[in-house]
Design a protein around this motif. Sequence first.
Motif, PDB file in Angstrom:
ATOM      1  N   MET A 217       0.740  -1.391  -0.010  1.00  0.00           N
ATOM      2  CA  MET A 217       0.067  -0.013   0.082  1.00  0.00           C
ATOM      3  C   MET A 217       0.736   1.295  -0.085  1.00  0.00           C
TER       4      MET A 217
ATOM      5  N   LEU B  40       0.589   3.947  -2.855  1.00  0.00           N
ATOM      6  CA  LEU B  40      -0.901   4.456  -2.659  1.00  0.00           C
ATOM      7  C   LEU B  40      -0.763   5.590  -1.733  1.00  0.00           C
TER       8      LEU B  40
ATOM      9  N   TYR C  93      -7.566   8.804   1.147  1.00  0.00           N
ATOM     10  CA  TYR C  93      -7.379   7.723   2.075  1.00  0.00           C
ATOM     11  C   TYR C  93      -6.965   8.186   3.453  1.00  0.00           C
TER      12      TYR C  93
ATOM     13  N   ASN D  46      -3.642 -10.197  -1.445  1.00  0.00           N
ATOM     14  CA  ASN D  46      -2.547  -9.295  -1.564  1.00  0.00           C
ATOM     15  C   ASN D  46      -1.492  -9.949  -0.980  1.00  0.00           C
TER      16      ASN D  46
ATOM     17  N   PHE E 224      -9.950   2.249  -5.646  1.00  0.00           N
ATOM     18  CA  PHE E 224      -9.077   1.537  -4.703  1.00  0.00           C
ATOM     19  C   PHE E 224      -8.537   0.409  -5.345  1.00  0.00           C
TER      20      PHE E 224
ATOM     21  N   TYR F  61      -4.696   0.459  -5.699  1.00  0.00           N
ATOM     22  CA  TYR F  61      -3.723  -0.575  -5.107  1.00  0.00           C
ATOM     23  C   TYR F  61      -2.890  -1.592  -6.011  1.00  0.00           C
TER      24      TYR F  61
ATOM     25  N   SER G  94      -0.092   0.541  -6.830  1.00  0.00           N
ATOM     26  CA  SER G  94       1.132   0.595  -5.628  1.00  0.00           C
ATOM     27  C   SER G  94       1.807  -0.749  -5.649  1.00  0.00           C
ATOM     28  N   THR G  95       1.150  -1.778  -5.784  1.00  0.00           N
ATOM     29  CA  THR G  95       1.806  -2.978  -5.516  1.00  0.00           C
ATOM     30  C   THR G  95       2.764  -3.357  -6.778  1.00  0.00           C
TER      31      THR G  95
ATOM     32  N   CYS H 215      -1.847  -8.456  -6.112  1.00  0.00           N
ATOM     33  CA  CYS H 215      -3.011  -7.936  -6.088  1.00  0.00           C
ATOM     34  C   CYS H 215      -3.858  -9.025  -7.167  1.00  0.00           C
TER      35      CYS H 215
END
Length: 335
Positions: A54, A57, A70, A117, A252, A256, A259-260, A296
């Motif tokens: 995360m 993000l 967030y 995740n 999201f 996400y 971000s991953t 993800c």
Amino acid sequence: MKKILSILLTMLMVLSVVGCSHHAENTTSDTNETKSERAIVRLGGLKGPTSMGMVKLLDDDENGKTENDYEFTMAASADELTPKLLKGELDILAVPANLGAVLYNKSNGAVKMIAVNMLGAIYIVEKNGNTINTLSDLKGKTIYATGKGSTPEYVLAYLLSQSGLDIAKDVTIVWKSEPTETVAAMATQENAIAMLPQPFVTVAQTQIQTLRVAVDLYAEWEKLGVDSKFITAGIIVNSKFAENNPEAVQRFLKEYAESTKYVKENVDKASELIEKYDIVKAAIAKKALPQCNIVCITNDNMKQSVLGYFKVLFDQNPASVGGTLPGDDFFLMYE
């Protein structure tokens, strides 16, 4: 004449000020309207690998680069966060995957899973030796471990059984309450063997120079060729929030996933962010990240792999998934 011109100029200045003031009000109103359209997502994660994916993000959110706003809460234990999710005080939460099923069953479907995740990231490690190279090599051995009555125990029991071993008869498990106790116990034993998750494997290697990774439990699961995966953690959402804010949830998931991807491809920079958000020190994160299996996985791939994994846990102990296998409505998918 001069008096008339003076009056006209004064009127023009007043009108100009009024016009500017009106424009400023409109601009402020437009800005507030734009910001109010961005959904506030109250996000939770655990102090460890479940939150590592995360960090980009969260950093983008700080810099105003995300489509959602967030609010992030991190805790050492899922017990600190799950009541908040059920009460609607948190919207989305990363937790051990089977805990999602337990919450679903105990709350009559108040939570849904939207992503996997984290995969595996639990290892058999050996100090001062090279005697353990396969799970069958554990026969007759003493293993220090954490996770009694939870996923690590059930996964180890399953994988040992697939190698022809009975966890109750063929190995001796010395259960500790947390990984740091396991590492401490290993330090006092000459040829100790343990089951440890990342990043504690990396932490242990900084304290015990001769410690080596002997068996990757995720790799052992994959060798079985079964229609499931060893899933360590998943992302669940409050059902009411998802129903009322479907676009926010989809945003999201997109953010996400990005971000991953960044975390996996930019280990050095991601490690700095991991330390910034007080998850673990950058030096540890840099070494541990490649072995944390941060992912993800969504939609049908999520559902298929999770159901198979839950079935393995259910066969070990039905309570591990809340007494019954969750139904199809546990999975929230956006095709």
